[in-house]
Design a protein around this motif. Structure first.
Motif, PDB file in Angstrom:
ATOM      1  N   UNK A 632       0.831  -1.207   0.000  1.00  0.00           N
ATOM      2  CA  UNK A 632       0.000   0.000   0.000  1.00  0.00           C
ATOM      3  C   UNK A 632       0.865   1.258   0.000  1.00  0.00           C
ATOM      4  N   UNK A 633       1.892   1.274   0.868  1.00  0.00           N
ATOM      5  CA  UNK A 633       2.758   2.454   0.951  1.00  0.00           C
ATOM      6  C   UNK A 633       3.562   2.633  -0.334  1.00  0.00           C
ATOM      7  N   UNK A 634       4.082   1.532  -0.877  1.00  0.00           N
ATOM      8  CA  UNK A 634       4.870   1.619  -2.107  1.00  0.00           C
ATOM      9  C   UNK A 634       4.017   2.108  -3.272  1.00  0.00           C
ATOM     10  N   UNK A 635       2.723   1.754  -3.295  1.00  0.00           N
ATOM     11  CA  UNK A 635       1.843   2.243  -4.357  1.00  0.00           C
ATOM     12  C   UNK A 635       1.764   3.768  -4.332  1.00  0.00           C
ATOM     13  N   UNK A 636       1.679   4.328  -3.131  1.00  0.00           N
ATOM     14  CA  UNK A 636       1.646   5.784  -2.983  1.00  0.00           C
ATOM     15  C   UNK A 636       2.947   6.398  -3.480  1.00  0.00           C
ATOM     16  N   UNK A 637       4.060   5.782  -3.110  1.00  0.00           N
ATOM     17  CA  UNK A 637       5.374   6.307  -3.511  1.00  0.00           C
ATOM     18  C   UNK A 637       5.553   6.214  -5.020  1.00  0.00           C
ATOM     19  N   UNK A 638       5.100   5.116  -5.618  1.00  0.00           N
ATOM     20  CA  UNK A 638       5.238   4.985  -7.073  1.00  0.00           C
ATOM     21  C   UNK A 638       4.338   5.949  -7.825  1.00  0.00           C
ATOM     22  N   UNK A 639       3.188   6.262  -7.268  1.00  0.00           N
ATOM     23  CA  UNK A 639       2.358   7.294  -7.883  1.00  0.00           C
ATOM     24  C   UNK A 639       3.082   8.640  -7.826  1.00  0.00           C
ATOM     25  N   UNK A 640       3.660   8.941  -6.679  1.00  0.00           N
ATOM     26  CA  UNK A 640       4.444  10.182  -6.529  1.00  0.00           C
ATOM     27  C   UNK A 640       5.606  10.208  -7.516  1.00  0.00           C
ATOM     28  N   UNK A 641       6.303   9.089  -7.670  1.00  0.00           N
ATOM     29  CA  UNK A 641       7.438   9.031  -8.602  1.00  0.00           C
ATOM     30  C   UNK A 641       6.968   9.236 -10.044  1.00  0.00           C
ATOM     31  N   UNK A 643       4.525  11.267 -10.827  1.00  0.00           N
ATOM     32  CA  UNK A 643       3.905  12.584 -10.948  1.00  0.00           C
ATOM     33  C   UNK A 643       2.420  12.600 -10.658  1.00  0.00           C
ATOM     34  N   UNK A 644       1.949  11.627  -9.880  1.00  0.00           N
ATOM     35  CA  UNK A 644       0.523  11.506  -9.580  1.00  0.00           C
ATOM     36  C   UNK A 644       0.307  11.476  -8.074  1.00  0.00           C
ATOM     37  N   UNK A 645      -0.795  12.086  -7.622  1.00  0.00           N
ATOM     38  CA  UNK A 645      -1.172  11.979  -6.217  1.00  0.00           C
ATOM     39  C   UNK A 645      -2.150  10.824  -6.056  1.00  0.00           C
ATOM     40  N   UNK A 646      -1.789   9.875  -5.191  1.00  0.00           N
ATOM     41  CA  UNK A 646      -2.646   8.708  -4.966  1.00  0.00           C
ATOM     42  C   UNK A 646      -2.845   8.537  -3.465  1.00  0.00           C
ATOM     43  N   UNK A 647      -4.085   8.430  -3.000  1.00  0.00           N
ATOM     44  CA  UNK A 647      -4.298   8.198  -1.570  1.00  0.00           C
ATOM     45  C   UNK A 647      -3.878   6.778  -1.185  1.00  0.00           C
ATOM     46  N   UNK A 648      -3.532   6.607   0.063  1.00  0.00           N
ATOM     47  CA  UNK A 648      -3.149   5.280   0.542  1.00  0.00           C
ATOM     48  C   UNK A 648      -4.278   4.288   0.308  1.00  0.00           C
ATOM     49  N   UNK A 649      -5.490   4.718   0.564  1.00  0.00           N
ATOM     50  CA  UNK A 649      -6.656   3.841   0.429  1.00  0.00           C
ATOM     51  C   UNK A 649      -7.713   4.483  -0.455  1.00  0.00           C
ATOM     52  N   UNK A 650      -8.366   3.676  -1.251  1.00  0.00           N
ATOM     53  CA  UNK A 650      -9.505   4.144  -2.017  1.00  0.00           C
ATOM     54  C   UNK A 650     -10.744   4.128  -1.126  1.00  0.00           C
TER      55      UNK A 650
END
Length: 658
Positions: A632-641, A643-650
């Protein structure tokens, strides 16, 4: 991984087709074509060595002048004739390649040959205590030293080799036999190894060692084995309360065994023995930890609580965390608070327990202690982690990514990449000699300081050797360069897979990246102890079943080492899990790690009564709990990498009770 000549040609074509740009520029194309030609010549030279074709080898060697892997021709050529023990060539090779990986590997080969043929005088000449770690070679050395050197020193080495709880390599047998004949084996040394064998559960070895004891020592060893088989004997306390360190050792070992059958019986017996023996503090702590662990495994929560509450100085962090999680599972917030307060201060101030301390305050006291809860959330939210992101979401603030590129200059990267060992590692990787490539890299980076490791990580990243890049920055303990720690590896393949699979499910590229990063650090040739292969660590059985459903061709297990095949199958399997669990990434990630059947069982046990954060925190398997949190945390970091903002949880994940 080492391959034969036939496999080499196939893998070479796969490697080249996957690593060359789709449309190389005119400047790049000649370099790429030259590299292919050099690699083909190397393969031809290797075949010439195998066939004993000296003329062809000499010709090709001249054409490979300056090629990084030219030393490997010397290595392969000498390896083939090693059985003849050409000492002059051996000496020349070891001198020429001193302090290199192949120099050390050749020394190992020479020592194996000499030891197996009992050429012990020569063995002493070639042995290097600073580089040799293999037990078999250490045994050969001690044997050589006993025969032709310092017998006292040799037998000092034997004691270290002897005192293990498992059977040593068969190369050690002649050494041990000589040592025993010379009176080196005392009853005390026999006793110590006997107990090590019991602790390792190696009864056959324990029986063998006991046969070399005599008198009282033999009787004590027989009693120890009897207690190992039937630890319930320890409930007869008077029989074992003797003023003897050997009896104390038997009791400690037996109580650990008894705890596995009944933690309650072990705790009852322990109270008698603790009063009668002067146990060392480390012995007491180790046994209580074992009894606590067995209470947990036997689902005896009341017994575990009694143990902790009645043992004044017992502060095992793992046990107390387990109790806190059990209280969470019961949504008993008062008990959660009680157990968190029993944790060491360092643990309470970790973002995990900062978050849960804040949750306790909200659940227990509501608005009355909201400011204190917010303070704890703010502290946790400073961290780039699962708990930090949870806390930030609770506060409604942005995530703290703390993205700081490592201080690495271009010149240092250029110089590092030009080192001969680095060039050899890169070229070995390119031709599919992955085992040797990793060893060259590990040899080249050993002893590097902080800055050199960061530079090596940058080199690896530029080569697309992502798992070495990640491990280098971790070894340098520089965790804030997100480009190196979380590379956008195999981006085209990941993007394509997410486009195709994400049409039916919530699969996005960030989840694929996160799973691959967690599973293998992007090591395309990774293999787990369970046999899972490749970037997304697929078991061959799972991969074959998935391939049939996905319409992906999978001829052999080896195909799973191809990034495109592995990501295609791994993404398809992940999408099926998302489909099964209503697009809930929490459950899909848990199922990817532990299997969908177990996840279904866990959901049945919790009856959809738990908030998502409590459910994750109380996943029964530590590995799966950590896995879900990381993904879950890595998904957020990869979205940031990306150029996208992604919440931890949908929204569906945050509002569904599990």
């Amino acid at each position: 991984m080492s391959i034969d000549a036939k496999g080499f040609a196939l893998l070479l074509s796969l490697v080249l087709s996957s690593t060359l740009p789709a449309a190389a520029t005119s400047a790049e194309r000649p370099d790429a074509e030259y590299a292919v030609a050099q690699r083909e010549k190397l393969q031809s030279a290797r075949m010439a060595i195998a066939q004993g074709d000296r003329a062809s080898l000499a010709r090709i060697r001249g054409e490979l002048a300056g090629y990084p892997l030219l030393p490997y021709l010397d290595y392969w050529e000498l390896s083939k004739k090693l059985s003849r023990l050409p000492y002059g060539e051996i000496d020349s090779f070891l001198e020429q390649y001193r302090d290199t990986a192949i120099g050390d590997w050749m020394r190992v080969k020479v020592l194996r040959e000499l030891g197996s043929r009992q050429r012990f005088r020569a063995y002493l000449k070639y042995y290097d205590a600073g580089t040799i770690r293999r037990t078999s070679l250490r045994c050969y050395y001690a044997d050589a030293l006993a025969r032709h050197g310092d017998k006292t020193e040799a037998y000092r080495l034997v004691e270290d080799l002897w005192l293990v709880g498992h059977s040593q390599a068969e190369e050690c047998d002649p050494l041990f036999a000589r040592w025993i004949r010379d009176g080196g084996l005392t009853d005390e040394l026999a006793w110590r190894r006997h107990m090590l064998a019991l602790e390792a559960g190696n009864l056959d070895l324990a029986d063998y060692i006991a046969g070399k004891m005599s008198g009282e020592q033999a009787s004590l060893a027989a009693l120890a084995r009897s207690v190992h088989r039937d630890p319930g004997q320890l409930l007869n306390h008077q029989r074992f309360l003797r003023s003897s360190p050997h009896y104390r050792k038997i009791v400690l070992h037996g109580l650990g065994r008894l705890a596995r059958r009944s933690a309650e019986d072990a705790l009852t017996a322990w109270r008698h023995y603790d009063a009668g023996y002067l146990f060392e503090e480390n012995e007491r702590e180790a046994l209580l930890r074992e009894i606590a662990l067995q209470f947990a495994r036997q689902d005896n929560l009341d017994g575990l609580r009694v143990l902790v509450q009645q043992s004044e100085n017992f502060s095992d962090e793992r046990t107390i965390e387990w109790l806190a999680r059990q209280a969470l599972r019961e949504l008993d917030w008062a008990q959660v608070e009680f157990w968190i307060n029993r944790l060491p201060e360092s643990a309470r101030n970790h973002e995990r327990w900062l978050y849960w301390r804040a949750r306790v305050l909200e659940e227990q006291y509501g608005d009355a202690r909201q400011q204190e809860a917010a303070y704890l959330y703010r502290r946790a939210a400073q961290e780039r982690s699962y708990y930090g992101f949870l806390a930030a979401d609770t506060l409604g603030q942005n995530y703290s990514f703390v993205d700081r590129p490592a201080p690495i200059n271009a010149k240092a990267v250029e110089e590092m990449s030009a080192r001969p060992a680095m060039q050899r590692a890169r070229e070995l990787q390119a031709i599919g000699e992955l085992y040797h490539a990793r060893r060259e890299w590990n040899y080249a980076t050993r002893g590097m300081d902080h800055q050199q490791l960061l530079t090596a990580g940058k080199v690896a990243s530029s080569w697309g050797w992502y798992h070495k890049s990640i491990r280098s920055v971790l070894a340098a303990d520089y965790l804030d360069d997100l480009e190196l720690r979380f590379p956008l590896a195999f981006a085209d393949i990941v993007t394509d897979a997410s486009r195709r699979m994400g049409q039916q499910t919530a699969l996005d590229p960030y989840l694929i990246y996160a799973v691959a990063r967690q599973e293998s650090h992007f090591s395309h040739d990774a293999k787990s102890g369970a046999g899972a292969l490749g970037l997304m660590q697929l078991l061959p059985s799972t991969a074959r079943a998935t391939a049939r459903r996905a319409g992906v061709q999978l001829r052999r297990n080896w195909d799973l080492l191809s990034p495109s095949t592995n990501i295609a199958l791994g993404s398809f399997y992940l999408s099926t899990l998302l489909n099964r669990f209503d697009n809930n990434r929490i459950l899909a990630a848990a199922a990817y790690n532990a299997g969908p059947t177990r996840v279904a069982q866990w959901l049945k046990e919790t009856r959809q009564q738990l908030p998502y954060d409590v459910w994750i925190e109380t996943i029964p398997y530590h590995e799966t709990r950590k896995y879900v949190q990381n993904v879950l945390a890595y998904s957020v970091i990869y979205a940031y990498r990306s150029g996208t903002n992604l919440p931890l949880l949908r929204e569906n994940e945050a509002t569904t009770r599990l």
